[in-house]
Enzyme design. Structure first.
Site, PDB file in Angstrom:
ATOM      1  N   ARG A  20       0.813  -1.227   0.000  1.00  0.00           N
ATOM      2  CA  ARG A  20       0.000   0.000   0.000  1.00  0.00           C
ATOM      3  C   ARG A  20       0.848   1.280   0.000  1.00  0.00           C
ATOM      4  NH1 ARG A  20      -3.993  -0.831   4.766  1.00  0.00           N
ATOM      5  NH2 ARG A  20      -2.687  -2.636   5.231  1.00  0.00           N
ATOM      6  N   ASP A 108       7.605  -2.198  11.029  1.00  0.00           N
ATOM      7  CA  ASP A 108       6.765  -1.088  10.565  1.00  0.00           C
ATOM      8  C   ASP A 108       5.975  -0.459  11.705  1.00  0.00           C
ATOM      9  OD1 ASP A 108       5.033  -3.164  11.009  1.00  0.00           O
ATOM     10  OD2 ASP A 108       4.096  -3.127   9.028  1.00  0.00           O
ATOM     11  N   GLU A 158      -7.841 -13.560  15.735  1.00  0.00           N
ATOM     12  CA  GLU A 158      -7.697 -12.609  14.634  1.00  0.00           C
ATOM     13  C   GLU A 158      -9.067 -12.154  14.146  1.00  0.00           C
ATOM     14  OE1 GLU A 158      -4.673 -11.275  13.453  1.00  0.00           O
ATOM     15  OE2 GLU A 158      -4.288 -12.164  15.408  1.00  0.00           O
ATOM     16  N   ASN A 231       1.125   1.443   7.221  1.00  0.00           N
ATOM     17  CA  ASN A 231       0.795   0.647   6.037  1.00  0.00           C
ATOM     18  C   ASN A 231       0.668   1.484   4.791  1.00  0.00           C
ATOM     19  OD1 ASN A 231       0.485  -1.965   7.365  1.00  0.00           O
ATOM     20  ND2 ASN A 231      -1.241  -0.990   8.386  1.00  0.00           N
ATOM     21  N   ALA A 427      38.556  46.967  -7.480  1.00  0.00           N
ATOM     22  CA  ALA A 427      37.301  46.352  -7.925  1.00  0.00           C
ATOM     23  C   ALA A 427      37.430  45.840  -9.347  1.00  0.00           C
ATOM     24  CB  ALA A 427      36.167  47.363  -7.834  1.00  0.00           C
TER      25      ALA A 427
HETATM   26  C1  UD1 Z   1      -0.878  -8.867  13.347  1.00  0.00           C
HETATM   27  C2  UD1 Z   1      -1.430  -9.736  14.470  1.00  0.00           C
HETATM   28  C3  UD1 Z   1      -2.666  -9.065  15.063  1.00  0.00           C
HETATM   29  C4  UD1 Z   1      -2.349  -7.673  15.524  1.00  0.00           C
HETATM   30  C5  UD1 Z   1      -1.709  -6.874  14.396  1.00  0.00           C
HETATM   31  C6  UD1 Z   1      -1.206  -5.553  14.893  1.00  0.00           C
HETATM   32  C7  UD1 Z   1      -0.915 -12.020  13.909  1.00  0.00           C
HETATM   33  C8  UD1 Z   1      -1.438 -13.289  13.348  1.00  0.00           C
HETATM   34  N1  UD1 Z   1      -1.755 -11.023  13.954  1.00  0.00           N
HETATM   35  O1  UD1 Z   1      -1.881  -8.807  12.351  1.00  0.00           O
HETATM   36  O2  UD1 Z   1      -3.153  -9.824  16.166  1.00  0.00           O
HETATM   37  O3  UD1 Z   1      -3.522  -7.022  15.996  1.00  0.00           O
HETATM   38  O4  UD1 Z   1      -0.594  -7.577  13.848  1.00  0.00           O
HETATM   39  O5  UD1 Z   1      -0.792  -4.773  13.808  1.00  0.00           O
HETATM   40  O6  UD1 Z   1       0.231 -11.957  14.319  1.00  0.00           O
HETATM   41  N2  UD1 Z   1       5.289 -10.154   8.738  1.00  0.00           N
HETATM   42  C9  UD1 Z   1       6.363 -10.872   8.279  1.00  0.00           C
HETATM   43  N3  UD1 Z   1       6.153 -12.080   7.694  1.00  0.00           N
HETATM   44  C10 UD1 Z   1       4.918 -12.601   7.547  1.00  0.00           C
HETATM   45  C11 UD1 Z   1       3.815 -11.867   8.035  1.00  0.00           C
HETATM   46  C12 UD1 Z   1       4.040 -10.643   8.623  1.00  0.00           C
HETATM   47  O7  UD1 Z   1       7.511 -10.437   8.382  1.00  0.00           O
HETATM   48  O8  UD1 Z   1       4.810 -13.688   7.023  1.00  0.00           O
HETATM   49  C13 UD1 Z   1       5.525  -8.850   9.351  1.00  0.00           C
HETATM   50  C14 UD1 Z   1       4.917  -7.721   8.564  1.00  0.00           C
HETATM   51  O9  UD1 Z   1       5.848  -7.199   7.641  1.00  0.00           O
HETATM   52  C15 UD1 Z   1       4.567  -6.734   9.636  1.00  0.00           C
HETATM   53  C16 UD1 Z   1       4.252  -7.589  10.839  1.00  0.00           C
HETATM   54  O10 UD1 Z   1       4.875  -8.829  10.606  1.00  0.00           O
HETATM   55  O11 UD1 Z   1       5.643  -5.916   9.974  1.00  0.00           O
HETATM   56  C17 UD1 Z   1       2.769  -7.779  11.055  1.00  0.00           C
HETATM   57  O12 UD1 Z   1       2.211  -8.305   9.899  1.00  0.00           O
HETATM   58  P1  UD1 Z   1       0.766  -7.907   9.439  1.00  0.00           P
HETATM   59  O13 UD1 Z   1       0.439  -8.629   8.207  1.00  0.00           O
HETATM   60  O14 UD1 Z   1       0.634  -6.438   9.437  1.00  0.00           O
HETATM   61  O15 UD1 Z   1      -0.068  -8.507  10.653  1.00  0.00           O
HETATM   62  P2  UD1 Z   1      -1.615  -8.558  10.781  1.00  0.00           P
HETATM   63  O16 UD1 Z   1      -2.115  -9.736  10.069  1.00  0.00           O
HETATM   64  O17 UD1 Z   1      -2.161  -7.233  10.443  1.00  0.00           O
HETATM   65 CA    CA Z   2      -0.974  -4.970  10.093  1.00  0.00          CA
END
Ligand code: UD1
Ligand code: CA
Length: 459
Positions: A20, A108, A158, A231, A427
């Site tokens: 995004r 992030d 979740e 994001n 000058a």
């Molecule tokens: C996650 C949490 C959720 C919480 C939210 C807060 C889980 C399953 N859920 O949700 O409970 O409320 O964060 O923002 O943990 N990332 C990786 N590898 C992956 C997936 C994610 O490195 O395979 C990193 C992302 O880059 C990011 C962070 O982990 O920095 C969180 O990932 P994101 O997809 O934003 O988590 P949510 O599903 O939103």
């Molecule tokens: Ca997130």
């Protein structure tokens, strides 16, 4: 500084794409206050004396690693496919210590404060883990904290897996948690991806902990913004404004007058003396030191500069890599480039550029002048439009101007060249040879006045 008795592993999740942001730059390298988001997180992790710092990378891994090239103590873990937060932590698992505490952070979520992290770490024991939560008016999208009648945490569900009743819960998971490392080794291999998103959820370790008889202690941060993730560009700008507010407020607490806190930006570290005044639309970047009573007028950019007591930087000046002593007067519209040194009481006026040069005590460079690779003594006067011709297209050469010298307006000083003490330049001269002390150097066409009739238009 806090010294931790146990081993602290910090795992920062930074593999996500950040689609995004619509950017060629990986999301975690986008800046807040001039510094990559991930660098903020790394700094906070170091602040709690992490024994080992693990960063899980995936999208843009090479770029992210290159950004931290100089930090040899980071253990990089590669997550080729993003299969969830639990899967991400699994990628670092083999490098974690056997025991101690593991703190999980997001690359992030840049503004988490070390004090919050330390408090979270302090909650952890063999029998307890620490979870950072916040209450949200609109918890859409976040994992909900499920508690039992005694208010004990039972699990995190979740959003996409939540029931109607669970969706009404406003306490959400920030994603930041501290866990006994030994348990993480036990639990992580047992995660399943049988859920609405087909992902390995890190959040499932909460129910595993409860099942194994551990308690989950929650903690709220001092400021909700500490846990805000970025994001998109809007969220980035929102966090930037909040953080700038904090930085500016801290400066004001130190005694700085800020004419409009909303129109000062700080992208670096600023050290200040007493009674510093910062007018509107000022940007301070890198390492900036401002001595007692320094005044920065409107619309100035000040980067990596030392500015000593009593100096005034007038409006619209651009200062980069300069060392300015006391009671100097700079601008308006001055440009000081790296290596510019102004000694006590020196003046650099409007539309002047100074690069890698010393302007001696009380000397004046007041109008429309370029001074590069020069050393100017004390109380010299450099007339309007003077240019040091320091560059032949390949090499740079030095210009020396002695104490008390007076350079007439619109002179070109072709370096290497030396002007002696108290010498004067007429000058409009183009000076290519040494002018000895107390001499007058003139190098220009002699004036002739001729009888002359201008052509007339035929009517
Ligand atoms: C996650 C949490 C959720 C919480 C939210 C807060 C889980 C399953 N859920 O949700 O409970 O409320 O964060 O923002 O943990 N990332 C990786 N590898 C992956 C997936 C994610 O490195 O395979 C990193 C992302 O880059 C990011 C962070 O982990 O920095 C969180 O990932 P994101 O997809 O934003 O988590 P949510 O599903 O939103
Ligand atoms: Ca997130």
């Amino acid at each position: 500084m806090t010294v931790n008795a146990v081993t602290i592993d910090v795992v920062i999740l930074a593999a996500g794409q950040g689609s995004r942001m619509k950017s060629a730059l990986p999301k975690v390298l986008h800046p807040i206050a001039g510094q990559a988001m991930l660098a903020h997180v790394v700094a906070s992790a170091k602040n709690v004396n992490a024994d080992k710092l693990h960063i899980v990378v995936g999208h843009g891994a090479d770029q992210v690693k290159a950004h931290f090239q100089s930090e040899s103590d980071i253990a990089w873990a590669m997550q080729l496919e993003q299969k969830g937060t639990g899967h991400a932590v699994q990628m670092a698992l083999e490098n974690l210590a056997e025991s101690g505490v593991t703190l999980i952070l997001y690359g992030d979520v840049p503004l988490i404060q070390p004090s919050t992290l330390q408090a979270l770490i302090n909650l952890v024991s063999d029998q307890q883990l620490g979870l950072l939560t916040v209450n949200m008016d609109n918890p859409t999208g976040y994992g909900r904290i499920v508690r039992d009648r005694e208010h004990n945490v039972r699990s995190i569900v979740e959003h996409k897996d939540a029931s109607e009743i669970e969706l009404a819960i406003t306490e959400v998971n920030t994603g930041i948690m501290a866990v006994p490392t030994a348990k993480l080794h036990e639990w992580l291999p047992n995660l399943s991806n049988e859920n609405a998103q087909g992902e390995y959820y890190l959040t499932d370790v909460i129910a595993m902990a409860v099942g194994a008889g551990l308690t989950v202690e929650t903690l709220q941060p001092e400021f909700a913004e500490e846990t805000y993730g970025v994001n998109n560009r809007q969220q980035q700008a929102e966090l930037e404004r909040w953080y700038q507010g904090r930085l500016v407020s801290a400066l004001m607490t130190e005694g700085v007058t800020v004419l409009d806190p909303a129109r000062l930006d700080i992208r670096g570290s600023v050290r200040v003396g007493r009674d510093v005044v910062l007018d509107t639309n000022v940007l301070l970047e890198g390492a900036v030191t401002l001595g007692d009573g320094v005044v920065i007028e409107s619309n100035c950019v000040i980067k990596d500069a030392n500015i000593a007591a009593g100096t005034r930087i007038k409006a619209f000046s651009h200062i980069d890599g300069a060392d300015i002593e006391q009671a100097c007067d700079v601008g308006p519209y001055a440009r000081l480039r790296p290596g510019a040194q102004l000694k006590n009481g020196a003046k650099v006026g409007n539309f002047c550029e100074v690069k890698k040069s010393v302007i001696g005590e009380g000397s004046k460079v007041n109008h429309l002048t370029y001074i590069g690779d020069a050393e100017i003594g004390k109380h010299a006067n450099i007339g309007a439009g003077t240019i040091t011709c320091n560059y032949d297209g390949v090499n740079k050469f030095k210009t020396e101007i002695g104490d008390g010298a007076f350079i007439g307006s619109n002179s070109s000083l072709v370096a290497p060249v030396s002007i002696g003490e108290n010498a004067t330049i007429g000058a409009g001269s183009t000076i290519t040879k040494t002018v000895e002390s107390h001499k007058l150097g003139v190098a220009r066409g002699r004036q002739v006045n001729l009888d002359w009739q201008r052509p007339m238009k035929k009517s």
